[in-house]
Design a protein around this motif. Structure first.
Motif, short mmCIF file in Angstrom:
data_model
loop_
_atom_site.label_atom_id
_atom_site.label_comp_id
_atom_site.label_asym_id
_atom_site.label_seq_id
_atom_site.Cartn_x
_atom_site.Cartn_y
_atom_site.Cartn_z
N LEU A 106 22.66 -10.89 -3.98
CA LEU A 106 22.79 -11.28 -5.38
C LEU A 106 22.58 -10.11 -6.33
CD1 LEU A 106 23.14 -13.32 -7.66
CD2 LEU A 106 20.72 -13.94 -7.36
N MET A 107 21.58 -9.31 -6.08
CA MET A 107 21.29 -8.18 -6.98
C MET A 107 22.47 -7.19 -7.00
SD MET A 107 18.04 -5.59 -7.06
CE MET A 107 16.94 -6.79 -7.79
N GLN A 108 23.04 -6.92 -5.84
CA GLN A 108 24.19 -6.01 -5.77
C GLN A 108 25.39 -6.61 -6.52
OE1 GLN A 108 24.04 -5.83 -1.44
NE2 GLN A 108 23.89 -3.58 -1.57
N LEU A 109 25.61 -7.90 -6.35
CA LEU A 109 26.72 -8.56 -7.07
C LEU A 109 26.51 -8.44 -8.58
CD1 LEU A 109 27.35 -11.74 -4.93
CD2 LEU A 109 29.12 -10.17 -5.73
N GLN A 110 25.30 -8.68 -9.04
CA GLN A 110 25.02 -8.58 -10.47
C GLN A 110 25.21 -7.14 -10.96
OE1 GLN A 110 21.09 -10.32 -10.43
NE2 GLN A 110 21.88 -12.33 -11.04
N ASN A 111 24.86 -6.18 -10.15
CA ASN A 111 25.05 -4.77 -10.50
C ASN A 111 26.55 -4.44 -10.60
OD1 ASN A 111 24.25 -2.08 -11.01
ND2 ASN A 111 24.48 -1.58 -8.85
N VAL B 193 32.53 1.50 -8.86
CA VAL B 193 31.82 0.22 -9.01
C VAL B 193 31.34 -0.30 -7.65
CG1 VAL B 193 32.22 -2.21 -9.58
CG2 VAL B 193 32.96 -0.44 -11.16
N LEU B 194 32.11 -0.03 -6.60
CA LEU B 194 31.79 -0.55 -5.27
C LEU B 194 30.90 0.39 -4.46
CD1 LEU B 194 35.35 -1.78 -4.28
CD2 LEU B 194 33.44 -3.18 -5.09
N LYS B 195 30.60 1.55 -4.99
CA LYS B 195 29.84 2.57 -4.24
C LYS B 195 28.55 1.97 -3.65
CE LYS B 195 28.14 7.20 -4.35
NZ LYS B 195 28.37 8.51 -4.85
N GLY B 196 28.36 2.19 -2.34
CA GLY B 196 27.18 1.72 -1.65
C GLY B 196 27.32 0.36 -0.99
N LEU B 197 28.38 -0.37 -1.28
CA LEU B 197 28.58 -1.68 -0.65
C LEU B 197 29.23 -1.51 0.72
CD1 LEU B 197 29.90 -3.98 -3.51
CD2 LEU B 197 27.55 -3.65 -2.73
N ALA B 198 28.93 -2.44 1.60
CA ALA B 198 29.51 -2.42 2.95
C ALA B 198 30.68 -3.40 3.03
CB ALA B 198 28.45 -2.82 3.98
N LEU B 199 31.69 -3.00 3.80
CA LEU B 199 32.78 -3.93 4.07
C LEU B 199 32.23 -5.16 4.78
CD1 LEU B 199 35.60 -1.51 5.22
CD2 LEU B 199 35.62 -2.95 3.18
#
Length: 135
Positions: A65-70, A127-133
């Motif tokens: 959730l926190m990553q989505l909000q970010n 915007v997606l930096k750091g997210l995993a597929l």
């Protein structure tokens, strides 16, 4: 090859059926917001016509959730095409009810379960930096 990038981010604590449901709904939002991404009609060897699909790759990521909000906040700051899906929408049965529960969300602290993003390659990448597929 493409000057834009399309990505879906789904919350990693959802059951699989809800993740798939969220991505399906978000994909319709992207197609509506950017009809130019749609490819041509598919025709099989017997000449039967089928529907068309997007002609551009789409990536699916997972996040908490926190990553989505970010990601949501960063996408707003960069004025990217953004389609959100909030948890309360799981409890509704139709489009009007979805819009009502969405409007009732705290705009600065949404209970996001998914986001679709489209925009210039580099901006979406940041915007997606750091997210995993999605696995």
């Amino acid at each position: 090859m493409f000057d834009t990038k399309i990505a879906f981010i789904v919350r990693n604590d959802l059951p699989t059926w809800q993740r798939l449901n969220v991505v399906a709904f978000l994909a319709t939002g992207i197609a509506s917001a950017a009809p130019e991404i749609m490819g041509g009609t598919y025709i099989d060897a017997r000449g039967r016509h089928y529907g068309n699909i997007a002609g551009q790759p789409m990536l699916i990521f997972e996040a908490d959730l926190m990553q989505l909000q970010n990601v949501h906040q960063k996408a707003i700051e960069r004025t990217l095409t953004l389609i959100p899906y909030v948890h309360a929408m799981f409890s509704t049965g139709h489009d009007e009810a979805n819009r009502q529960v969405f409007r009732a969300e705290d705009a600065d602290n949404m209970d996001l379960v998914g986001l679709a993003i489209r925009g210039p390659q580099k901006a979406v990448g940041k915007v997606l930096k750091g997210l995993a597929l999605h696995k």
